[in-house]
Scaffold this motif. Structure first.
Motif, PDB file in Angstrom:
ATOM      1  N   ASN A  80       0.741  -1.406   0.125  1.00  0.00           N
ATOM      2  CA  ASN A  80       0.178   0.050   0.001  1.00  0.00           C
ATOM      3  C   ASN A  80       1.003   1.403  -0.138  1.00  0.00           C
ATOM      4  O   ASN A  80       0.227   2.364   0.025  1.00  0.00           O
ATOM      5  CB  ASN A  80      -1.041  -0.103   1.293  1.00  0.00           C
ATOM      6  N   ILE A  81       2.377   1.027  -0.168  1.00  0.00           N
ATOM      7  CA  ILE A  81       3.099   2.241   0.147  1.00  0.00           C
ATOM      8  C   ILE A  81       3.741   2.660  -1.367  1.00  0.00           C
ATOM      9  O   ILE A  81       4.130   1.850  -1.996  1.00  0.00           O
ATOM     10  CB  ILE A  81       4.337   1.962   0.948  1.00  0.00           C
ATOM     11  N   TYR A  82       3.659   3.842  -1.678  1.00  0.00           N
ATOM     12  CA  TYR A  82       3.951   4.322  -3.098  1.00  0.00           C
ATOM     13  C   TYR A  82       5.120   5.421  -2.690  1.00  0.00           C
ATOM     14  O   TYR A  82       4.892   6.424  -2.046  1.00  0.00           O
ATOM     15  CB  TYR A  82       2.953   4.641  -4.011  1.00  0.00           C
ATOM     16  N   ILE A  83       6.455   4.972  -3.278  1.00  0.00           N
ATOM     17  CA  ILE A  83       7.432   6.386  -3.055  1.00  0.00           C
ATOM     18  C   ILE A  83       7.076   7.310  -4.142  1.00  0.00           C
ATOM     19  O   ILE A  83       7.325   6.854  -5.476  1.00  0.00           O
ATOM     20  CB  ILE A  83       8.675   5.684  -2.970  1.00  0.00           C
ATOM     21  N   THR A  84       7.222   8.578  -3.630  1.00  0.00           N
ATOM     22  CA  THR A  84       6.826   9.605  -4.713  1.00  0.00           C
ATOM     23  C   THR A  84       7.901  10.581  -4.793  1.00  0.00           C
ATOM     24  O   THR A  84       8.833  10.460  -4.145  1.00  0.00           O
ATOM     25  CB  THR A  84       5.329  10.238  -4.298  1.00  0.00           C
ATOM     26  N   ARG A 250      13.690  15.511  -3.311  1.00  0.00           N
ATOM     27  CA  ARG A 250      12.275  15.252  -3.892  1.00  0.00           C
ATOM     28  C   ARG A 250      11.947  13.907  -3.337  1.00  0.00           C
ATOM     29  O   ARG A 250      11.775  12.954  -4.157  1.00  0.00           O
ATOM     30  CB  ARG A 250      12.384  15.419  -5.415  1.00  0.00           C
ATOM     31  N   GLY A 251      12.146  13.571  -2.071  1.00  0.00           N
ATOM     32  CA  GLY A 251      11.623  12.371  -1.778  1.00  0.00           C
ATOM     33  C   GLY A 251      10.288  12.303  -0.987  1.00  0.00           C
ATOM     34  O   GLY A 251      10.035  13.359  -0.209  1.00  0.00           O
ATOM     35  N   GLY A 252       9.769  11.240  -1.005  1.00  0.00           N
ATOM     36  CA  GLY A 252       8.095  11.314  -0.343  1.00  0.00           C
ATOM     37  C   GLY A 252       7.559  10.056  -0.483  1.00  0.00           C
ATOM     38  O   GLY A 252       8.065   8.928  -1.173  1.00  0.00           O
ATOM     39  N   TYR A 253       6.570   9.592   0.109  1.00  0.00           N
ATOM     40  CA  TYR A 253       5.838   8.540   0.014  1.00  0.00           C
ATOM     41  C   TYR A 253       4.340   8.786   0.240  1.00  0.00           C
ATOM     42  O   TYR A 253       3.803  10.007   1.081  1.00  0.00           O
ATOM     43  CB  TYR A 253       6.309   7.498   0.912  1.00  0.00           C
TER      44      TYR A 253
END
Length: 423
Positions: A80-84, A250-253
């Motif tokens: 359910n985790i997406y790195i964005t 530009r790291g996120g999730y």
């Protein structure tokens, strides 16, 4: 702004970028271990390879563990985790997925006012319909369930409301929502069948001793299976805020809860169009969710650096609030979290008239005068939305404290002159 990078984060990214450094005695063992593990999951053991569109599997596993720990054992699945590419990428991607229809069936998106302009921009770009709900400034920018209901009912006359956006802690307003407030929002979304977007990028930035960050996911889980198995929720986090401030990576999730499997398949297709988020940003995100642990070589320095940043931000938040509230014709609500102050300013009628002659809204006129006379750049409240007849500006609290003191004194002096000139 003078904030120093977190040493451990930069070490892990450096080791992943240039693996020859793994032989260097100048890097701690725990940083090397993390870098080696991440590189094993990279194609060709290189940061220059594409990752899976959803993100490196080991990093999604670390995000899931982090969320379980943060939320006191509430289960999290790496699927359910997406790195964005920062939180912004995730927010706009989910918006693309949700917007459909024409005319009165066009998707309506409820956003807080004041809001972070990413939301109004994305709504405009996608041709969705913006539904404003106003935060209660007189009550510390609290969420009002009755305000949500009123605006939702009115919007159903001209669109199809499907999405409810929440920013907690708030940007630009700096409030931290109470647990009861979050429960009210979840019940409202459940009753009205709304998809919740929970922007939680400032979750580490809590300064008031009376406040605590409650994730929407945890509150949803604790409200019982009736809610947890039905309410659709996506939450977002980022490397850009917190104590790291690593905006450029530009790291996120995002974590997706209760999304229909067929819709989820379309989300994965949509994400695959942009191939993958920047892999160095994925590594930076991993350090945020998997920092040094007690007993590891880097733990002491990491904890010292982290707490120094957060302590300084808390001190600057209090200083900013206190000074702004000594200025006649200015009021600032308590800065409970995030990285900004959003004070309300009195603009005299003569200044409003002069602003009109220049084709400006009054708070833009005020902010331009402040910039021209002092060199201080703040953002007018009209850029974020505000109740008609009220004026604000947003400023950051990120400056080194001695410079912040000078800035605040200059704002005070300017505002005094401004009132004297136009009153």
């Amino acid at each position: 702004m003078g904030q120093q990078p977190i040493t451990f984060l930069r070490q892990v990214v450096a080791l992943c970028t240039y693996p020859e450094l793994l032989e260097s005695p100048h890097f701690p063992a725990d940083a090397k271990e993390r870098a080696q593990r991440i590189l094993l999951y990279c194609g060709g053991q290189s940061l220059g390879s594409y990752s899976a569109s959803q993100g490196l599997n080991c990093i999604r596993q670390d995000v899931a563990k982090y969320m379980e720990t943060r939320d006191g054992g509430v289960p999290a699945e790496s699927d359910n985790i997406y790195i964005t590419t920062g939180a912004s990428d995730g927010i706009t991607t989910i918006m693309k997925l949700l917007v459909s229809g024409e005319g009165r069936m066009r998707t309506g998106v409820m956003i807080p006012i004041p809001q972070y302009p990413l939301y109004s921009a994305a709504i405009s770009e996608l041709g969705a319909t913006q539904i404003n709900y106003y935060l209660d400034e007189e009550n510390g920018w609290a969420l009002d369930k009755n305000e949500l209901k009123r605006n939702l009912s009115a919007a159903r006359e001209y669109c199809n409301p499907k999405v409810l956006c929440i920013i907690n802690p708030g940007n630009p307003t700096g409030q931290v929502q109470s647990r009861k407030g979050i429960e009210d929002v979840i019940r409202f979304a459940y009753e009205e069948k709304l998809f919740i977007l929970a922007d939680e990028v400032y979750q580490e930035n809590i300064y008031s001793e009376d406040c605590k960050f409650h994730s929407f996911k945890k509150v949803l889980y604790e409200m019982g299976p009736e809610y947890f198995s039905t309410v659709e929720l996506v939450s977002f986090h980022s490397t850009s805020k917190g104590y790291t401030g690593e905006c450029g990576f530009r790291g996120g999730y995002m974590e997706v809860i209760n999304m229909d499997p067929e819709v989820k398949a379309q989300l994965e297709k949509l994400l695959s169009v942009r191939l993958c988020s920047p892999v160095p940003g994925q590594v930076a995100m991993d350090v945020v969710v998997n920092p040094p642990k007690p007993g590891e070589e880097s733990y002491e320095l990491f904890t010292l650096e982290k707490m120094k940043v957060l302590h300084n931000l808390a001190e600057k938040a209090k200083l900013t609030e206190d000074v702004l509230n000594t200025i006649p014709g200015m009021h600032c609500n308590p800065l409970q979290g995030a990285l900004y102050a959003f004070p309300r300013i009195f603009v005299p009628p003569k200044a409003i008239e002069e602003a009109e002659t220049h084709g400006m809204v009054p708070d833009m006129f005020y902010c331009m005068k402040l910039l021209e006379e002092t060199g201080i750049c703040v953002i007018p409240g009209s850029g974020f939305g505000q109740k008609e007849g009220t004026y604000h500006f947003r400023m950051t609290i990120l400056l080194p404290i001695e410079k912040l003191k000078v800035l605040l004194q200059n704002v005070k002096n300017f505002h005094t002159r401004f009132l004297r000139k136009y009153t």
